[in-house]
Scaffold this motif. Structure first.
Motif, short mmCIF file in Angstrom:
data_model
loop_
_atom_site.label_atom_id
_atom_site.label_comp_id
_atom_site.label_asym_id
_atom_site.label_seq_id
_atom_site.Cartn_x
_atom_site.Cartn_y
_atom_site.Cartn_z
N HIS A 281 0.82 -1.22 0.00
CA HIS A 281 0.00 0.00 0.00
C HIS A 281 0.85 1.27 0.00
O HIS A 281 0.44 2.31 0.52
N GLY A 282 2.03 1.19 -0.58
CA GLY A 282 2.90 2.35 -0.60
C GLY A 282 3.47 2.62 -1.97
O GLY A 282 3.02 2.08 -2.98
N ASP A 283 4.45 3.50 -2.01
CA ASP A 283 5.13 3.81 -3.26
C ASP A 283 6.57 4.19 -2.97
O ASP A 283 6.93 4.44 -1.82
N ILE A 284 7.40 4.19 -4.00
CA ILE A 284 8.79 4.61 -3.85
C ILE A 284 9.16 5.55 -5.00
O ILE A 284 8.59 5.47 -6.09
N ALA A 285 10.09 6.45 -4.73
CA ALA A 285 10.60 7.36 -5.76
C ALA A 285 11.76 6.68 -6.48
O ALA A 285 12.58 6.00 -5.87
N VAL A 286 11.80 6.85 -7.81
CA VAL A 286 12.83 6.21 -8.63
C VAL A 286 13.46 7.27 -9.53
O VAL A 286 12.78 8.13 -10.08
N SER A 287 14.78 7.19 -9.68
CA SER A 287 15.49 8.11 -10.56
C SER A 287 16.66 7.38 -11.20
O SER A 287 17.42 6.70 -10.50
N PHE A 288 16.79 7.48 -12.52
CA PHE A 288 17.92 6.85 -13.20
C PHE A 288 18.09 7.46 -14.59
O PHE A 288 17.22 8.19 -15.08
N LYS A 289 19.22 7.16 -15.23
CA LYS A 289 19.46 7.55 -16.61
C LYS A 289 19.61 6.29 -17.45
O LYS A 289 20.14 5.29 -16.99
N LEU A 290 19.12 6.35 -18.67
CA LEU A 290 19.17 5.22 -19.59
C LEU A 290 19.77 5.67 -20.92
O LEU A 290 19.36 6.68 -21.48
N LYS A 291 20.75 4.93 -21.40
CA LYS A 291 21.37 5.24 -22.68
C LYS A 291 21.01 4.15 -23.67
O LYS A 291 21.19 2.96 -23.39
N MET A 292 20.50 4.54 -24.85
CA MET A 292 20.01 3.55 -25.80
C MET A 292 20.05 4.11 -27.22
O MET A 292 19.83 5.30 -27.45
#
Length: 203
Positions: free
Chosen positions: A43-54
């Protein structure tokens, strides 16, 4: 910096027949976005941060192609197209499911049939093909900052983030090009089979 390893779904064998002018989808499926396992509490959430190279078509070209198709459709067919966009398997852009017949490999004959069913004339279809032929795969760096939501479940979910990836061949006469498209919306596939939405986009 994240990477993207692609796991293509629905590898049907319907991309057959001689080469003709048009668009064919060689593969359609999920690409793992970050290489990190996330755990979202019950019943929760989390913050996500990243970089993706493609290496793929630029986000601007993805948006331009989507808008080009939408602008050619009648009101009723645009509504059908918009309904594709709402499906999670579209990754937030209707043309992914439009060309892949809902998420599979397709031949040029199949995609031409789809465009005709949506009321697109031969001239309009040629404009779409011409626009795609002008695109190219480029090295793109995507920034992502969002929230993975687990409000539906009363247990924690662990898994990886995935995006929607489509590989297509575009051909007109002697000209042809192979393109990889990446949709903006990502989701988390849990180890227990759960799929969690993520608020935020790769762009």
């Amino acid at each position: 910096m994240g990477n993207l390893s692609t796991v293509f779904a629905n590898p049907s064998d319907n991309n057959t027949g001689s080469a003709t002018d048009g668009v064919s989808v060689n593969a359609y499926g999920q690409g793992q976005c970050s290489g990190v396992t996330y755990t979202v509490p019950a019943h929760g959430d989390i913050a996500v941060s990243f970089k993706l190279k493609m290496q793929c078509v630029t986000p601007a070209n993805v948006d331009a192609l989507d808008k080009l198709i939408q602008g050619m459709l009648s009101a009723s067919n645009k509504k059908k197209y918009d309904q594709l966009t709402q499906k999670s398997s579209s990754g937030g852009r209707g043309f992914f499911l439009f060309f892949s017949a809902g998420g599979s490999r397709t031949s040029t004959k199949q995609t031409t049939h789809t465009m005709t069913e949506y009321g697109l004339t031969t001239e309009q279809q040629t404009k779409i093909i011409d626009a795609m032929l002008k695109m190219a795969n480029e090295i793109n760096t995507f920034n992502y900052k969002g929230t993975i939501n687990n409000t539906r479940y009363d247990y924690s979910v662990s898994g990886n983030l995935f995006g929607i990836v489509m590989d297509a061949t575009i051909q007109k006469g002697e000209n042809h090009t192979q393109l990889r498209f990446l949709a903006p919306n990502v989701h988390l596939d849990g180890d227990n089979g759960s799929s969690l939405p993520s608020v935020g986009k790769l762009y």
